[in-house]
Each structure stands twice: as structure tokens, then as C-alpha cells.
Scaffold this motif. Structure first.
Motif, PDB file in Angstrom:
ATOM      1  N   ASN A 168     -22.787  24.574 -35.582  1.00  0.00           N
ATOM      2  CA  ASN A 168     -22.944  25.958 -35.121  1.00  0.00           C
ATOM      3  C   ASN A 168     -21.635  26.611 -34.727  1.00  0.00           C
ATOM      4  O   ASN A 168     -21.611  27.778 -34.375  1.00  0.00           O
ATOM      5  CB  ASN A 168     -23.901  26.014 -33.923  1.00  0.00           C
ATOM      6  N   GLY A 169     -20.549  25.858 -34.723  1.00  0.00           N
ATOM      7  CA  GLY A 169     -19.261  26.430 -34.367  1.00  0.00           C
ATOM      8  C   GLY A 169     -18.421  25.480 -33.542  1.00  0.00           C
ATOM      9  O   GLY A 169     -18.702  24.291 -33.439  1.00  0.00           O
ATOM     10  N   GLN A 170     -17.393  26.042 -32.959  1.00  0.00           N
ATOM     11  CA  GLN A 170     -16.469  25.255 -32.161  1.00  0.00           C
ATOM     12  C   GLN A 170     -16.095  26.052 -30.918  1.00  0.00           C
ATOM     13  O   GLN A 170     -16.269  27.259 -30.879  1.00  0.00           O
ATOM     14  CB  GLN A 170     -15.236  24.907 -32.975  1.00  0.00           C
ATOM     15  N   GLY A 171     -15.605  25.352 -29.911  1.00  0.00           N
ATOM     16  CA  GLY A 171     -15.244  26.046 -28.696  1.00  0.00           C
ATOM     17  C   GLY A 171     -14.565  25.120 -27.708  1.00  0.00           C
ATOM     18  O   GLY A 171     -14.288  23.954 -27.996  1.00  0.00           O
ATOM     19  N   ALA A 172     -14.309  25.663 -26.538  1.00  0.00           N
ATOM     20  CA  ALA A 172     -13.628  24.924 -25.484  1.00  0.00           C
ATOM     21  C   ALA A 172     -14.152  25.410 -24.142  1.00  0.00           C
ATOM     22  O   ALA A 172     -14.604  26.542 -24.012  1.00  0.00           O
ATOM     23  CB  ALA A 172     -12.120  25.132 -25.582  1.00  0.00           C
TER      24      ALA A 172
END
Length: 184
Positions: A168-172
Motif C-alpha cells: 500500500n505504500g511506504q512511510g516513516a
């Protein structure tokens, strides 16, 4: 887990590092890669495989960074490594995803039988614990959170810089003792 699956998962986690927010990058630039009280958590989800990598300064885990000198320090290092190897106690993926630990690995210079002495003119010696965890999930579409219990067992860890990559995506995000759920 197959070696190629592991390499792919690690590559996904490394890609997540590219999307780290400016504030995360700024803090890392200010403090350098090894900051007492702060650790790094990287998560990758690929199909039904959940891979977690943890990197934490040894002082957060055992209270020191030098090679263990006496039996008490050696015991503290061994006990910490054993606990770090228990992925089910440290991480709770979304229960509805049905994730089970398949493999864990813990490494640190402090676990080595022989320790090399520093040859670099008074420079600080930094030791860390590195741990990897592989989970297999029955329903990975339901994997939306991971509760991180590291703070409960190792209270000298004040903050985890978390990075993730999923379909579903990437993040931090930053995880703290009172905000230790990673949502993705």
C-alpha cells in the motif's frame, strides 16, 4: 525463508529509507547514525512475508557498550540477546492477519567470544544490537499495524525511528513508549 526472499525484503526496507521525512533526516544528520536512546526499526511486507529489522545501541539494551568484562555483564548480554530473539514478545502484528514468527537472528559485537581492542586513538567505541525477524502471515491484507513492545523490556530505548514498505505504500514514523503502534 529463502535467501532470495530475505534479500528482496531487505531491498524493500532500504528503499523505504529514501522516503524518510525531512525531520527524520535532519535529526539523523544532527546526531549521526548512533544515538543513545534511539533505535531504528525497518519493516517490509511482501506478499505473506513480514520482515522486521531492528538496530539499537547496546547501551539502550544492556546499559553499556564495552565488551562484557565480568560474569554479570556477560549474563546481561546473553539475557538481552535471548529476549531480542523472541519476536513474539517484542512485536504484535495485527492479530487478524494471523502472522507467525518463522525465523529470528540477533547479532552484536558484545556476543563475540573474542573482542578486538580499539586501535583508533581515543575514538568512542559504539556497540549495537542488530536483530531480524521473519513472520509468515495467513491474511496479509489484514496486516495494518504492529505493536512494538521493545520499550517495556528495554526502557533506556526512548524512541524508535520506524520506516516501512508495504504493497500500500511506504512511510516513516517515530515510535515512543506511550505511542508504540506502527500503522501502515
Amino acid at each position: 525463508m529463502k535467501y532470495t526472499e530475505w534479500l528482496y525484503a531487505i531491498a524493500l526496507v532500504l528503499v523505504a529509507g529514501v522516503v524518510t521525512s525531512k525531520s527524520l533526516a535532519h535529526e539523523q544528520h544532527q546526531h549521526g547514525p548512533h544515538v543513545h536512546g534511539i533505535g531504528l526499526l525497518q519493516v517490509a511486507v511482501d506478499g505473506d512475508l513480514l520482515s522486521i529489522t531492528l538496530e539499537v545501541p547496546a547501551i539502550n539494551i544492556v546499559g553499556f557498550e564495552h565488551p562484557p568484562g565480568d560474569p554479570e555483564e556477560k549474563n546481561r548480554v546473553q539475557t538481552a540477546a535471548k529476549l531480542l530473539g523472541e519476536g513474539v514478545r517484542l512485536f504484535t502484528p495485527s492479530p487478524s492477519a494471523g502472522c507467525k514468527v518463522e525465523e529470528t537472528h540477533v547479532d552484536s559485537k558484545l556476543l563475540e567470544k573474542k573482542h578486538a581492542h580499539d586501535d583508533h586513538d581515543g575514538e568512542d567505541h559504539h556497540s549495537e544490537f542488530h536483530a531480524t525477524y521473519s513472520f509468515r502471515c495467513k491474511d496479509p491484507k489484514k496486516l495494518t499495524t504492529i505493536d512494538v513492545h521493545l520499550f517495556r523490556f528495554f526502557p533506556a530505548t526512548e524512541k524508535l525511528e520506524a520506516r516501512f514498505v508495504t504493497s500500500n505504500g511506504q512511510g516513516a514514523a517515530y515510535l515512543l513508549p506511550d505511542a508504540s503502534r506502527l500503522a501502515f
